[in-house]
Design a protein around this motif. Sequence first.
Motif, PDB file in Angstrom:
ATOM      1  N   THR A  60       0.817  -1.207   0.000  1.00 43.42           N
ATOM      2  CA  THR A  60       0.000   0.000   0.000  1.00 43.42           C
ATOM      3  C   THR A  60       0.853   1.259   0.000  1.00 43.42           C
ATOM      4  O   THR A  60       0.539   2.249  -0.670  1.00 43.42           O
ATOM      5  CB  THR A  60      -0.940   0.004   1.217  1.00 43.42           C
ATOM      6  OG1 THR A  60      -1.738  -1.170   1.184  1.00 43.42           O
ATOM      7  CG2 THR A  60      -1.840   1.232   1.204  1.00 43.42           C
ATOM      8  N   VAL A  64       0.261   4.082  -2.452  1.00 44.12           N
ATOM      9  CA  VAL A  64      -0.149   5.405  -2.001  1.00 44.12           C
ATOM     10  C   VAL A  64       0.904   6.446  -2.354  1.00 44.12           C
ATOM     11  O   VAL A  64       0.578   7.585  -2.710  1.00 44.12           O
ATOM     12  CB  VAL A  64      -0.435   5.399  -0.485  1.00 44.12           C
ATOM     13  CG1 VAL A  64      -0.728   6.813   0.015  1.00 44.12           C
ATOM     14  CG2 VAL A  64      -1.606   4.487  -0.171  1.00 44.12           C
ATOM     15  N   ARG A 190     -10.091  -5.040  -1.420  1.00 44.44           N
ATOM     16  CA  ARG A 190      -9.517  -4.864  -0.084  1.00 44.44           C
ATOM     17  C   ARG A 190     -10.137  -5.822   0.923  1.00 44.44           C
ATOM     18  O   ARG A 190      -9.441  -6.388   1.770  1.00 44.44           O
ATOM     19  CB  ARG A 190      -9.721  -3.418   0.353  1.00 44.44           C
ATOM     20  CG  ARG A 190      -9.173  -3.087   1.724  1.00 44.44           C
ATOM     21  CD  ARG A 190      -9.452  -1.628   2.025  1.00 44.44           C
ATOM     22  NE  ARG A 190      -8.933  -1.225   3.318  1.00 44.44           N
ATOM     23  CZ  ARG A 190      -9.099  -0.023   3.835  1.00 44.44           C
ATOM     24  NH1 ARG A 190      -9.754   0.892   3.141  1.00 44.44           N
ATOM     25  NH2 ARG A 190      -8.615   0.272   5.019  1.00 44.44           N
ATOM     26  N   ALA A 195      -4.534  -6.412  -1.448  1.00 43.33           N
ATOM     27  CA  ALA A 195      -4.068  -5.027  -1.415  1.00 43.33           C
ATOM     28  C   ALA A 195      -3.710  -4.542  -2.811  1.00 43.33           C
ATOM     29  O   ALA A 195      -3.912  -3.373  -3.145  1.00 43.33           O
ATOM     30  CB  ALA A 195      -2.866  -4.913  -0.484  1.00 43.33           C
ATOM     31  N   GLU A 198      -6.829  -3.258  -4.812  1.00 44.40           N
ATOM     32  CA  GLU A 198      -7.311  -1.984  -4.290  1.00 44.40           C
ATOM     33  C   GLU A 198      -6.367  -0.853  -4.664  1.00 44.40           C
ATOM     34  O   GLU A 198      -6.799   0.233  -5.044  1.00 44.40           O
ATOM     35  CB  GLU A 198      -7.451  -2.083  -2.770  1.00 44.40           C
ATOM     36  CG  GLU A 198      -8.353  -1.027  -2.152  1.00 44.40           C
ATOM     37  CD  GLU A 198      -7.627   0.258  -1.844  1.00 44.40           C
ATOM     38  OE1 GLU A 198      -8.293   1.284  -1.617  1.00 44.40           O
ATOM     39  OE2 GLU A 198      -6.389   0.251  -1.825  1.00 44.40           O
ATOM     40  N   ILE A 199      -5.084  -1.125  -4.556  1.00 43.43           N
ATOM     41  CA  ILE A 199      -4.095  -0.099  -4.869  1.00 43.43           C
ATOM     42  C   ILE A 199      -4.128   0.252  -6.347  1.00 43.43           C
ATOM     43  O   ILE A 199      -4.057   1.423  -6.733  1.00 43.43           O
ATOM     44  CB  ILE A 199      -2.695  -0.580  -4.464  1.00 43.43           C
ATOM     45  CG1 ILE A 199      -2.592  -0.607  -2.934  1.00 43.43           C
ATOM     46  CG2 ILE A 199      -1.607   0.313  -5.041  1.00 43.43           C
ATOM     47  CD1 ILE A 199      -1.418  -1.380  -2.439  1.00 43.43           C
ATOM     48  N   LYS A 203      -5.655   3.713  -5.800  1.00 51.52           N
ATOM     49  CA  LYS A 203      -4.487   4.516  -5.473  1.00 51.52           C
ATOM     50  C   LYS A 203      -3.686   4.949  -6.698  1.00 51.52           C
ATOM     51  O   LYS A 203      -2.985   5.957  -6.652  1.00 51.52           O
ATOM     52  CB  LYS A 203      -3.559   3.734  -4.531  1.00 51.52           C
ATOM     53  CG  LYS A 203      -4.200   3.303  -3.216  1.00 51.52           C
ATOM     54  CD  LYS A 203      -4.594   4.505  -2.372  1.00 51.52           C
ATOM     55  CE  LYS A 203      -5.021   4.096  -0.955  1.00 51.52           C
ATOM     56  NZ  LYS A 203      -6.252   3.312  -0.919  1.00 51.52           N
ATOM     57  N   ALA A 319      -1.394   3.198   4.926  1.00 49.07           N
ATOM     58  CA  ALA A 319      -0.772   1.947   4.501  1.00 49.07           C
ATOM     59  C   ALA A 319      -1.063   0.827   5.498  1.00 49.07           C
ATOM     60  O   ALA A 319      -1.487  -0.274   5.115  1.00 49.07           O
ATOM     61  CB  ALA A 319       0.738   2.139   4.342  1.00 49.07           C
ATOM     62  N   GLN A 322      -4.641  -0.509   5.629  1.00 48.90           N
ATOM     63  CA  GLN A 322      -5.160  -1.153   4.427  1.00 48.90           C
ATOM     64  C   GLN A 322      -5.796  -2.506   4.738  1.00 48.90           C
ATOM     65  O   GLN A 322      -6.931  -2.782   4.357  1.00 48.90           O
ATOM     66  CB  GLN A 322      -4.028  -1.332   3.410  1.00 48.90           C
ATOM     67  CG  GLN A 322      -4.434  -1.985   2.110  1.00 48.90           C
ATOM     68  CD  GLN A 322      -5.313  -1.081   1.278  1.00 48.90           C
ATOM     69  OE1 GLN A 322      -5.289   0.117   1.422  1.00 48.90           O
ATOM     70  NE2 GLN A 322      -6.107  -1.657   0.394  1.00 48.90           N
TER      71      GLN A 322
END
Length: 544
Positions: A60, A64, A190, A195, A198-199, A203, A319, A322
Amino acid sequence: MNDGLGAGSDAPDGPASDADADAADPAKNADAADTTGDADAVPDDEREALLTIAGGAVITAGGVSGQRALTAATEFFLARGLGPAAYGVYALAWRIAQLCSRLVTFGSVPALQRYLPEYADDPDRQGVVAGLAYATTLGFGAAIAAGIWLAAPRIDALTVEDASFPPTMRAFGFLVGLLGVVMVASAVFRAVGSARGEIAFNKLLRPGVRLVGALAALALGYSVVGVAGGIVVATALLAAVAAPLSARVTGIVPSLRGVLREAGRFYNHAAPVAMSSLGKVFQNRVDVLLVGALLTATAAGVYNVVLVLIAIAWIPLMAFNQLLPPVASELYADGRTETLNAVYGSVTRQIVTTVVPILAVLAVFGRELLGLFGEPYVAGYVPLVVYLVGVFVGSAVGATGWLLMMTDHQYARMALDWLLAALNVALTYAFVVRYGLVGAALGTSLAIAVQNGIQVVLLRRFEGLWPFDRTYLTPLAAGGVTLVAMRAIRAVVPGLAAVVVGAAGGLAVYAGALRVLGVDPRDRLVARELAARYRARLAERLRR
């Protein structure tokens, strides 16, 4: 579960002579012994939870950081390309759209984190939960777009009074629902512990398409209204891809079949969370609205750049949070509160350890970093420093809000959010009128500190969760030494070179101070096992 890590991972698969050589290497033996000692000191269920959360945090943090870089690049090009006044119009409209996007899912994102892990053995129920999340988001997205369309002229009259604001705001009204779809698709990834998914969407691709849309509009010669349109079109394309791809990868296919049986429990969790989100808009984002209403468009642009830098300081908390919610939900559902408390304490200490050097860099070199966007934006330095105090407090107590929701205390959080929202509106208004931009940062920073302080007390009262012990003093002491070192470097190195030299030198001082003061065994275990994991993956890729 060994995962090929720990002490056993030092033994190679090569010939016996290589293994004998490793056995004769005292450094490797000492390192293996230390790792084994750390592992023995940590119970297996706590170790697994820590590695899951920290592993997600590593991924993450990279995602991020990429998100923040893309966001900063977008703001840099727009600040330079539009000029302070037009950029201020864009910044206010964009921040209002962001505030609305926090409400558009109506609590669906936390509800997904709460129930998808619990329904892991029932794909049909998972599909209904996902279907409810999408349907709720689309419905609220349409309502918000209609409301913004009608309210845009009135908002303009109360704030910047610029002819380009109403069409810009109306374009961003359509953006809110599209962002909500991407957020829900990302939340499904997520909730199942992915992860990376989702990232990728939330992100990287979300800010990435905003950058592309904005640059395309600027390249075609459009001003602020065209920039807004370009961002909306790019985000629409992303939303059209996100939902079906999320279903295909996770196997959770949204469905409304049997929705009435699931809706009661879903909204019982989602509705108070949504009310909390609405309260939080007034609690720690009223500063954006008041800057636009009480100050100038240029001031709104300066404050927006301050928020871009502040977003960097939130990376460690984001992070580690997450994968903490699904892990916390599982531990709480199984009644393993003692393990949850140990994990909460360790993760919070790791957040503090990570955020301290970031805060030091922003506090010492904030003027130089703001100056990258243009000389007018250096005026945001004092608000930046004031805001960093709130970031420190919010990070130092860890995931208090998430833990209240994951332990079924969402109504307590909702009540707290609204109580502090009312207080914050009054205080921030008074601060902005008296102190300008500094007052906006002061009100928000104070709100963050008060809420997180109360939430950590509620967690102790309701569930006995408490993250603090003497090990927290280690990163704080190391951070004090680092701050002194960075200020000394800034005094002798001129200009932007001070940022590079000071950040590198400060990080070296921080690492050295941590080593001298001593690191908690759990933190050493997490660092070593993750390092071993990524070394093994890198070696495997190099062999291919």
